[in-house]
Design a protein around this motif. Structure first.
Motif, PDB file in Angstrom:
ATOM      1  N   ALA A 112       0.825  -1.215   0.000  1.00 25.64           N
ATOM      2  CA  ALA A 112       0.000   0.000   0.000  1.00 25.64           C
ATOM      3  C   ALA A 112       0.854   1.258   0.000  1.00 25.64           C
ATOM      4  N   THR A 113       2.042   1.209   0.593  1.00 23.52           N
ATOM      5  CA  THR A 113       2.917   2.381   0.605  1.00 23.52           C
ATOM      6  C   THR A 113       3.474   2.674  -0.776  1.00 23.52           C
ATOM      7  N   GLU A 114       3.435   1.690  -1.666  1.00 19.06           N
ATOM      8  CA  GLU A 114       3.965   1.866  -3.018  1.00 19.06           C
ATOM      9  C   GLU A 114       2.870   2.205  -4.023  1.00 19.06           C
ATOM     10  N   ILE A 115       1.763   1.469  -3.994  1.00 21.88           N
ATOM     11  CA  ILE A 115       0.744   1.640  -5.031  1.00 21.88           C
ATOM     12  C   ILE A 115      -0.547   2.283  -4.503  1.00 21.88           C
ATOM     13  N   GLY A 116      -0.616   2.524  -3.206  1.00 21.60           N
ATOM     14  CA  GLY A 116      -1.790   3.159  -2.625  1.00 21.60           C
ATOM     15  C   GLY A 116      -2.769   2.154  -2.043  1.00 21.60           C
ATOM     16  N   ILE A 145       3.721 -11.982  -8.314  1.00 16.53           N
ATOM     17  CA  ILE A 145       2.847 -10.981  -8.935  1.00 16.53           C
ATOM     18  C   ILE A 145       3.639  -9.696  -9.091  1.00 16.53           C
ATOM     19  N   VAL A 146       3.585  -9.115 -10.277  1.00 15.59           N
ATOM     20  CA  VAL A 146       4.186  -7.803 -10.526  1.00 15.59           C
ATOM     21  C   VAL A 146       3.050  -6.794 -10.652  1.00 15.59           C
ATOM     22  N   PHE A 147       3.171  -5.666  -9.953  1.00 19.88           N
ATOM     23  CA  PHE A 147       2.152  -4.618  -9.971  1.00 19.88           C
ATOM     24  C   PHE A 147       2.671  -3.433 -10.769  1.00 19.88           C
ATOM     25  N   ILE A 148       1.928  -3.054 -11.807  1.00 25.93           N
ATOM     26  CA  ILE A 148       2.319  -1.923 -12.639  1.00 25.93           C
ATOM     27  C   ILE A 148       1.153  -0.950 -12.788  1.00 25.93           C
ATOM     28  N   ASP A 149       1.487   0.259 -13.199  1.00 29.14           N
ATOM     29  CA  ASP A 149       0.500   1.279 -13.539  1.00 29.14           C
ATOM     30  C   ASP A 149       0.666   1.549 -15.030  1.00 29.14           C
ATOM     31  N   SER A 150      -0.298   1.092 -15.839  1.00 31.72           N
ATOM     32  CA  SER A 150      -0.151   1.199 -17.297  1.00 31.72           C
ATOM     33  C   SER A 150      -0.213   2.640 -17.782  1.00 31.72           C
ATOM     34  N   SER A 151      -0.612   3.587 -16.915  1.00 32.19           N
ATOM     35  CA  SER A 151      -0.602   4.997 -17.321  1.00 32.19           C
ATOM     36  C   SER A 151       0.810   5.577 -17.299  1.00 32.19           C
ATOM     37  N   GLN A 152       1.746   4.855 -16.678  1.00 31.22           N
ATOM     38  CA  GLN A 152       3.147   5.287 -16.663  1.00 31.22           C
ATOM     39  C   GLN A 152       3.834   4.725 -17.915  1.00 31.22           C
ATOM     40  N   GLY A 153       3.959   5.593 -18.917  1.00 33.81           N
ATOM     41  CA  GLY A 153       4.395   5.168 -20.241  1.00 33.81           C
ATOM     42  C   GLY A 153       5.647   4.316 -20.302  1.00 33.81           C
ATOM     43  N   PRO A 154       6.764   4.743 -19.680  1.00 32.57           N
ATOM     44  CA  PRO A 154       7.995   3.949 -19.772  1.00 32.57           C
ATOM     45  C   PRO A 154       7.844   2.537 -19.204  1.00 32.57           C
ATOM     46  N   VAL A 155       7.068   2.403 -18.135  1.00 34.47           N
ATOM     47  CA  VAL A 155       6.861   1.073 -17.548  1.00 34.47           C
ATOM     48  C   VAL A 155       6.040   0.206 -18.496  1.00 34.47           C
ATOM     49  N   TYR A 156       4.949   0.767 -19.026  1.00 33.21           N
ATOM     50  CA  TYR A 156       4.070  -0.014 -19.891  1.00 33.21           C
ATOM     51  C   TYR A 156       4.771  -0.380 -21.195  1.00 33.21           C
ATOM     52  N   ARG A 162      12.369   6.900 -12.807  1.00 29.26           N
ATOM     53  CA  ARG A 162      12.514   7.052 -11.354  1.00 29.26           C
ATOM     54  C   ARG A 162      11.186   7.151 -10.628  1.00 29.26           C
ATOM     55  N   SER A 163      10.145   7.657 -11.285  1.00 36.06           N
ATOM     56  CA  SER A 163       8.846   7.821 -10.644  1.00 36.06           C
ATOM     57  C   SER A 163       7.973   6.577 -10.713  1.00 36.06           C
ATOM     58  N   ALA A 164       8.516   5.492 -11.240  1.00 34.95           N
ATOM     59  CA  ALA A 164       7.721   4.274 -11.410  1.00 34.95           C
ATOM     60  C   ALA A 164       7.179   3.781 -10.083  1.00 34.95           C
ATOM     61  N   ILE A 178       8.160  -9.114  -0.416  1.00 37.45           N
ATOM     62  CA  ILE A 178       7.819  -8.005  -1.299  1.00 37.45           C
ATOM     63  C   ILE A 178       9.062  -7.251  -1.730  1.00 37.45           C
ATOM     64  N   VAL A 179       9.041  -6.763  -2.963  1.00 36.16           N
ATOM     65  CA  VAL A 179      10.063  -5.860  -3.482  1.00 36.16           C
ATOM     66  C   VAL A 179       9.321  -4.645  -4.024  1.00 36.16           C
ATOM     67  N   ARG A 180       9.730  -3.443  -3.618  1.00 37.81           N
ATOM     68  CA  ARG A 180       9.059  -2.214  -4.035  1.00 37.81           C
ATOM     69  C   ARG A 180      10.014  -1.297  -4.781  1.00 37.81           C
ATOM     70  N   GLY A 181       9.451  -0.512  -5.673  1.00 38.23           N
ATOM     71  CA  GLY A 181      10.259   0.470  -6.367  1.00 38.23           C
ATOM     72  C   GLY A 181      10.922   1.437  -5.412  1.00 38.23           C
ATOM     73  N   SER A 182      10.238   1.779  -4.338  1.00 39.87           N
ATOM     74  CA  SER A 182      10.793   2.725  -3.369  1.00 39.87           C
ATOM     75  C   SER A 182      12.018   2.167  -2.648  1.00 39.87           C
ATOM     76  N   ASP A 183      12.194   0.829  -2.673  1.00 39.40           N
ATOM     77  CA  ASP A 183      13.383   0.239  -2.066  1.00 39.40           C
ATOM     78  C   ASP A 183      14.652   0.695  -2.770  1.00 39.40           C
ATOM     79  N   PHE A 184      14.503   1.114  -4.034  1.00 39.45           N
ATOM     80  CA  PHE A 184      15.676   1.422  -4.855  1.00 39.45           C
ATOM     81  C   PHE A 184      15.721   2.860  -5.341  1.00 39.45           C
ATOM     82  N   ARG A 185      14.646   3.605  -5.178  1.00 44.15           N
ATOM     83  CA  ARG A 185      14.546   4.916  -5.824  1.00 44.15           C
ATOM     84  C   ARG A 185      15.656   5.877  -5.407  1.00 44.15           C
TER      85      ARG A 185
END
Length: 218
Positions: A45-49, A72-83, A174-176, A191-198
């Motif tokens: 929840a701290t990563e994706i809300g 399971i990988v969680f992505i936001d398809s509105s974030q162009g570079p990730v999608y 970086r904002s992924a 769990i592995v989060r993007g914020s672990d590495f940002r």
């Protein structure tokens, strides 16, 4: 009987009551699976809300019911570079597109159907949840990324691969807002989060140790 034991594999078993897993044992060690999963969901929840976790948690728990380990990988398809990276994996046949499985209630207020998710989770590769659209559209994903993080031999191939993938996405964008849940054969959840590495990626550090549960210091 309301209580019973289930064999989960070599040196692993679970104690169940009224159809719910109370605890699991692996190599003589008690694993509080539900507690571990709840910790991971809070960190997710701290990563994706929190609203996105609430929307997807029933599906997550269904996927967690399989007995062979999955992710399971969680992505936001509105974030162009990730999608775009997901589309590249699809183009190179490193994942399998499927008819979308909606994870939130439809317009007619019907509950989504998750009956097949446990079987899907038994397949090799990661399941990709697009939490922006609230759907599963890709399964059987073989994720990749540049080896920009230090591995952890005790973590296994699945967790090390996903750690590398999440770190790579953050290094490219970086904002992924991305994360991965890894379910092991003994019933554990990490769990592995993007914020672990940002922060470290922004400072140019390439040697990042794989986090075991999102709470380790980096």
């Amino acid at each position: 009987f309301p209580s019973y034991f289930s064999a989960l594999g070599r040196d692993s078993w679970s104690f169940n009551y009224a159809g719910e897993v109370v605890f699991k044992v692996h190599l003589g060690n008690v694993v509080a699976v539900e507690d571990e999963l709840q910790i991971c969901l809070k960190l997710l929840a701290t990563e994706i809300g929190e609203p996105n976790v609430i929307k997807t948690q029933t599906a997550i728990k269904k996927i967690a019911e399989q007995k062979h380990g999955t992710s399971i990988v969680f992505i936001d398809s509105s974030q162009g570079p990730v999608y775009r990276h997901i589309l590249r994996l699809s183009k190179e046949r490193r994942l399998l597109p499927i008819e979308s499985i909606k994870l939130n209630a439809s317009d007619d207020k019907e509950e989504p159907k998750y009956d097949g998710l446990t079987k899907i989770a038994a397949m090799d590769g990661a399941i990709i949840i697009d939490y922006y659209k609230g759907e599963i559209k890709y399964i059987n994903a073989i994720v990749d990324g540049l080896a920009i993080v230090q591995g952890d031999p005790s973590g296994g191939a699945r967790r090390n691969g996903l750690t590398c993938f999440i770190a790579y996405l953050v290094s490219e964008y970086r904002s992924a807002k991305v994360a991965a849940l890894i379910f092991s054969e003994d019933g554990g959840c990490k769990i592995v989060r993007g914020s672990d590495f940002r922060k470290l990626v922004s400072k140019g550090h390439a040697s990042i140790r794989a986090s075991s549960d999102g709470r380790d210091s980096l």
